[in-house]
Write an enzyme that holds these catalytic residues in place. Structure first.
Site, PDB file in Angstrom:
ATOM      1  N   LYS A  51     -24.129  27.493  22.361  1.00  7.49           N
ATOM      2  CA  LYS A  51     -24.384  27.043  23.742  1.00  7.49           C
ATOM      3  C   LYS A  51     -23.531  25.826  24.083  1.00  7.49           C
ATOM      4  CE  LYS A  51     -28.070  24.269  24.620  1.00  7.49           C
ATOM      5  NZ  LYS A  51     -27.731  23.047  25.369  1.00  7.49           N
ATOM      6  N   ASN A  52     -23.491  24.875  23.160  1.00  7.87           N
ATOM      7  CA  ASN A  52     -22.828  23.611  23.484  1.00  7.87           C
ATOM      8  C   ASN A  52     -21.309  23.709  23.519  1.00  7.87           C
ATOM      9  OD1 ASN A  52     -25.270  22.463  23.842  1.00  7.87           O
ATOM     10  ND2 ASN A  52     -25.262  21.218  21.982  1.00  7.87           N
ATOM     11  N   ARG A 123     -28.274  19.012  32.320  1.00 10.95           N
ATOM     12  CA  ARG A 123     -27.448  17.827  32.269  1.00 10.95           C
ATOM     13  C   ARG A 123     -25.968  18.134  32.070  1.00 10.95           C
ATOM     14  NH1 ARG A 123     -27.315  12.569  30.634  1.00 10.95           N
ATOM     15  NH2 ARG A 123     -25.524  12.597  29.300  1.00 10.95           N
ATOM     16  N   CYS A 147     -32.869  17.610  29.370  1.00 14.44           N
ATOM     17  CA  CYS A 147     -33.931  17.268  28.424  1.00 14.44           C
ATOM     18  C   CYS A 147     -34.418  15.853  28.689  1.00 14.44           C
ATOM     19  CB  CYS A 147     -33.393  17.315  27.002  1.00 14.44           C
ATOM     20  SG  CYS A 147     -33.239  18.961  26.357  1.00 14.44           S
ATOM     21  N   ARG A 152     -30.365   8.765  28.725  1.00 12.52           N
ATOM     22  CA  ARG A 152     -29.139   9.561  28.719  1.00 12.52           C
ATOM     23  C   ARG A 152     -28.209   9.273  29.899  1.00 12.52           C
ATOM     24  NH1 ARG A 152     -30.239  15.596  26.542  1.00 12.52           N
ATOM     25  NH2 ARG A 152     -28.084  15.382  25.891  1.00 12.52           N
ATOM     26  N   PRO A 153     -27.619   8.091  29.935  1.00  9.51           N
ATOM     27  CA  PRO A 153     -26.712   7.759  31.039  1.00  9.51           C
ATOM     28  C   PRO A 153     -25.383   8.523  30.943  1.00  9.51           C
ATOM     29  CG  PRO A 153     -26.712   6.016  29.389  1.00  9.51           C
ATOM     30  CD  PRO A 153     -27.696   7.046  28.929  1.00  9.51           C
ATOM     31  N   ASP A 155     -22.491   6.693  31.876  1.00  6.98           N
ATOM     32  CA  ASP A 155     -21.551   5.588  32.115  1.00  6.98           C
ATOM     33  C   ASP A 155     -20.229   5.764  31.350  1.00  6.98           C
ATOM     34  OD1 ASP A 155     -23.356   5.246  29.924  1.00  6.98           O
ATOM     35  OD2 ASP A 155     -22.536   3.245  29.604  1.00  6.98           O
ATOM     36  N   LEU A 156     -20.287   6.338  30.145  1.00  8.21           N
ATOM     37  CA  LEU A 156     -19.051   6.479  29.358  1.00  8.21           C
ATOM     38  C   LEU A 156     -18.093   7.465  30.031  1.00  8.21           C
ATOM     39  CD1 LEU A 156     -20.613   6.695  25.773  1.00  8.21           C
ATOM     40  CD2 LEU A 156     -19.675   4.679  26.911  1.00  8.21           C
ATOM     41  N   ASP A 338     -29.971  17.484  16.998  1.00  8.72           N
ATOM     42  CA  ASP A 338     -30.557  18.720  17.522  1.00  8.72           C
ATOM     43  C   ASP A 338     -31.316  19.521  16.453  1.00  8.72           C
ATOM     44  OD1 ASP A 338     -29.615  18.126  20.009  1.00  8.72           O
ATOM     45  OD2 ASP A 338     -27.978  19.575  20.006  1.00  8.72           O
ATOM     46  N   ILE A 360     -29.490   8.710  17.449  1.00  7.72           N
ATOM     47  CA  ILE A 360     -28.661   9.142  18.580  1.00  7.72           C
ATOM     48  C   ILE A 360     -29.381   8.935  19.924  1.00  7.72           C
ATOM     49  CG2 ILE A 360     -27.330  11.051  19.611  1.00  7.72           C
ATOM     50  CD1 ILE A 360     -26.241  10.221  16.892  1.00  7.72           C
ATOM     51  N   ARG A 430     -33.632  27.820  27.730  1.00 11.47           N
ATOM     52  CA  ARG A 430     -32.356  27.153  28.005  1.00 11.47           C
ATOM     53  C   ARG A 430     -31.396  27.306  26.833  1.00 11.47           C
ATOM     54  NH1 ARG A 430     -33.042  21.429  28.327  1.00 11.47           N
ATOM     55  NH2 ARG A 430     -30.796  21.664  28.314  1.00 11.47           N
TER      56      ARG A 430
HETATM   57  C1  UD1 Z   1     -24.544  16.711  23.410  1.00 12.63           C
HETATM   58  C2  UD1 Z   1     -25.306  18.000  23.199  1.00 12.63           C
HETATM   59  C3  UD1 Z   1     -26.721  17.723  22.733  1.00 12.63           C
HETATM   60  C4  UD1 Z   1     -26.704  16.839  21.484  1.00 12.63           C
HETATM   61  C5  UD1 Z   1     -25.851  15.599  21.736  1.00 12.63           C
HETATM   62  C6  UD1 Z   1     -25.674  14.745  20.484  1.00 12.63           C
HETATM   63  C7  UD1 Z   1     -24.352  19.474  24.851  1.00 12.63           C
HETATM   64  C8  UD1 Z   1     -24.549  20.247  26.100  1.00 12.63           C
HETATM   65  N1  UD1 Z   1     -25.361  18.722  24.468  1.00 12.63           N
HETATM   66  O1  UD1 Z   1     -25.221  15.988  24.435  1.00 12.63           O
HETATM   67  O2  UD1 Z   1     -27.341  18.971  22.453  1.00 12.63           O
HETATM   68  O3  UD1 Z   1     -28.018  16.432  21.198  1.00 12.63           O
HETATM   69  O4  UD1 Z   1     -24.539  15.965  22.187  1.00 12.63           O
HETATM   70  O5  UD1 Z   1     -25.159  15.496  19.448  1.00 12.63           O
HETATM   71  O6  UD1 Z   1     -23.336  19.586  24.194  1.00 12.63           O
HETATM   72  N2  UD1 Z   1     -24.486   8.032  26.065  1.00 12.63           N
HETATM   73  C9  UD1 Z   1     -24.310   6.909  26.831  1.00 12.63           C
HETATM   74  N3  UD1 Z   1     -23.486   6.992  27.922  1.00 12.63           N
HETATM   75  C10 UD1 Z   1     -22.831   8.140  28.247  1.00 12.63           C
HETATM   76  C11 UD1 Z   1     -23.004   9.281  27.443  1.00 12.63           C
HETATM   77  C12 UD1 Z   1     -23.849   9.199  26.355  1.00 12.63           C
HETATM   78  O7  UD1 Z   1     -24.892   5.851  26.576  1.00 12.63           O
HETATM   79  O8  UD1 Z   1     -22.086   8.146  29.244  1.00 12.63           O
HETATM   80  C13 UD1 Z   1     -25.375   7.967  24.904  1.00 12.63           C
HETATM   81  C14 UD1 Z   1     -26.545   8.950  24.985  1.00 12.63           C
HETATM   82  O9  UD1 Z   1     -27.609   8.407  25.740  1.00 12.63           O
HETATM   83  C15 UD1 Z   1     -26.877   9.113  23.524  1.00 12.63           C
HETATM   84  C16 UD1 Z   1     -25.510   9.041  22.851  1.00 12.63           C
HETATM   85  O10 UD1 Z   1     -24.643   8.387  23.778  1.00 12.63           O
HETATM   86  O11 UD1 Z   1     -27.674   8.043  23.086  1.00 12.63           O
HETATM   87  C17 UD1 Z   1     -24.904  10.372  22.467  1.00 12.63           C
HETATM   88  O12 UD1 Z   1     -24.935  11.223  23.598  1.00 12.63           O
HETATM   89  P1  UD1 Z   1     -23.852  12.372  23.810  1.00 12.63           P
HETATM   90  O13 UD1 Z   1     -23.130  12.578  22.531  1.00 12.63           O
HETATM   91  O14 UD1 Z   1     -23.047  12.047  25.022  1.00 12.63           O
HETATM   92  O15 UD1 Z   1     -24.753  13.614  24.111  1.00 12.63           O
HETATM   93  P2  UD1 Z   1     -24.498  14.775  25.147  1.00 12.63           P
HETATM   94  O16 UD1 Z   1     -23.054  15.063  25.266  1.00 12.63           O
HETATM   95  O17 UD1 Z   1     -25.277  14.502  26.381  1.00 12.63           O
END
Ligand code: UD1
Length: 455
Positions: A51-52, A123, A147, A152-153, A155-156, A338, A360, A430
């Protein structure tokens, strides 16, 4: 097979799955799953495409007007169908075939706006932003839902687009991004935190930017490598995939490809943990054990035998007691967040105790109160949980709170005394394709209880 009535957004025939974007915005299943515990899992399960990775490939199809063809797509997943609905609304031509083939052509995109009704359901829709911004110079995306695991911002992602010259405006719950005159510019982007989504979004955006982009402290997940390899086939110039420094040199345009999606390591790991709990032997077909090294060690320490045969993984436990072991979630190649909830469920029945530390996501222990209702002995201290093994779990009515938490409750139900009813299983829809059928085929006593669709 999905029923063709009510508010179902997807209708499956022998050959095709048809998506109705308007229904996709409204439909929300209230179905439950009933599990009767006590049966060992024995049998063969075909593993779906990841899926991812699939979601990101769909987004990448927005980078070209050419026809794209993906195989091994988990086309029955709600997340895939939601993104298909979103892209159709924007003007993309999408066909989902029941055999897992998806055709996408984004030749006539008339909107670059991703509305709240669809983004809140998933998301990952935010990943459409990089491709739209790179190809059309603009993207408007609602701030995401998905979820409920922490804040889960994004900002990055946004800081990265800004570094590439984009203007970002936040207005009424929407992010409006506009590329500078002449398009996005390559940039050096050092992520303060490893993010799968931000790495992917910026990698896609950089493929069509002017000059070189360097992503430092990039994520290294297999799904990112799969996405990068597909982009390279499309004509992108990318190096460093699978390392924490990815370099992308922008090109003028990308072209259509045929790509086979890699297997879902989280689905594979979930079933491996399932057989660890129930005992028995399962063969997981067409998957990759090398993506799961951080799970294999803890499972073997706990008492599970794991072998490979070609592209199949065979996991086996013969009824010997499970031994408590500790894990800590980390970015890949560390233990996947996950798989944390599923592993914790396994530890509830171990001999001794185990500790689970989540690094995470904040707030990713929402399965704990539900497992406690089934008799688990779990104490949470901040981002760690101590799980002391109990002799038995007891069936109960429990509530699914997010995708992976939901499946951990199904696994608990497989070994609990009596009957477990898992409510709010739309989270499961999902991310797990044909979960009930796959478990049933291995002897589990599990059924889906249909309910009225909710709006
Ligand atoms: C993806 C996966 C999800 C998995 C996660 C971590 C998909 C669709 N989803 O989610 O299943 O659990 O990787 O392996 O591929 N963060 C920030 N700012 C940002 C982005 C992220 O602070 O702009 C933080 C998040 O809140 C979290 C951490 O970074 O604490 C890692 O998140 P991220 O790796 O971005 O997860 P996703 O890509 O959302």
């Amino acid at each position: 097979m999905l029923p063709a009535s009510g508010l179902n957004a997807a209708v499956e025939s022998a050959d095709f799955i048809t998506i109705d974007p308007h229904k996709a915005m409204m439909a929300s299943s209230l179905d439950k799953i009933r599990v009767k515990g006590g049966t060992r899992l024995n049998g063969t399960i075909p593993i779906s495409g990841a899926k991812n990775a699939a979601l990101k490939h769909m987004c990448a199809a927005m980078l070209t007007g050419d026809a794209m063809q993906f195989t091994n797509m988990p086309v029955r997943l709600k997340d895939i169908q939601t993104l298909a609905a979103l892209m159709k609304e924007m003007g993309a031509d999408i066909t989902l075939r029941s055999d897992g083939t998806m055709f996408i052509q984004a030749a006539n995109i008339h909107s670059t706006e991703a509305p709240y009704d669809l983004v809140r359901r998933m998301r990952a829709s935010v990943l459409i932003m990089g491709p739209l911004l790179a190809r059309f110079g603009e993207a408007t995306v609602s701030l995401p839902g998905g979820c409920s695991i922490g804040t889960r911002p994004i900002d990055l992602h946004l800081d990265g687009f800004r570094a590439m010259g984009a203007e970002i405006i936040l207005e009424e719950g929407y992010v409006k991004a506009t590329a500078p005159q002449g398009g996005l510019r390559g940039a050096r982007i050092a992520f303060p935190k490893v993010s799968v989504g931000a790495t992917e979004n910026l990698m896609m955006a950089a493929t069509l930017a002017q000059g070189e982009t360097i992503l430092m402290n990039a994520a290294r997940e297999p799904e990112i490598i799969d996405q990068g390899e597909a982009l390279i086939k499309m004509g992108a110039k990318i190096s460093g995939l699978g390392t924490s420094e990815i370099r992308i040199t922008g090109v003028k345009s990308l072209h259509g490809i045929v790509h086979d999606v890699l297997p879902d390591r989280i689905e594979t790991g979930t079933f491996m943990i399932g057989v660890a709990l129930t005992g028995g032997t399962i063969r997981l077909q067409k998957t990759r054990l090398d993506f799961l090294t951080s799970l294999v060690g803890p499972l073997q320490r706990a008492g599970v035998t794991i072998e490979t045969e070609g592209a199949d993984v065979i996991a086996h436990r013969n009824g010997k007691p499970l031994i408590g072991t500790d894990i800590m979630t980390e970015p890949y190649p560390g233990f996947a967040t996950d798989l944390q909830a599923q592993f914790m469920t396994m530890l509830t029945l171990c001999e001794g105790a185990g500790m689970v530390t989540e690094t995470i996501f904040e707030n990713r222990f929402m399965h704990v109160p539900e497992l406690q209702r089934m008799g688990a002995d779990i104490t949470v201290h901040g981002n760690s949980a101590i799980i002391r093994g109990v002799k038995k779990l007891h069936g109960a009515e429990v509530m699914a709170t997010d995708l992976r938490a939901s499946v951990s409750l199904i696994l608990a139900g497989l070994v609990a005394d009596g009957e477990t009813i898992v409510d709010r299983i739309y989270h499961l829809d999902r991310g797990y394709e044909n979960l009930v059928e796959k478990l049933e085929s291995c002897g589990a006593q599990i059924e889906r209880l249909s309910n009225q669709p909710a709006v």
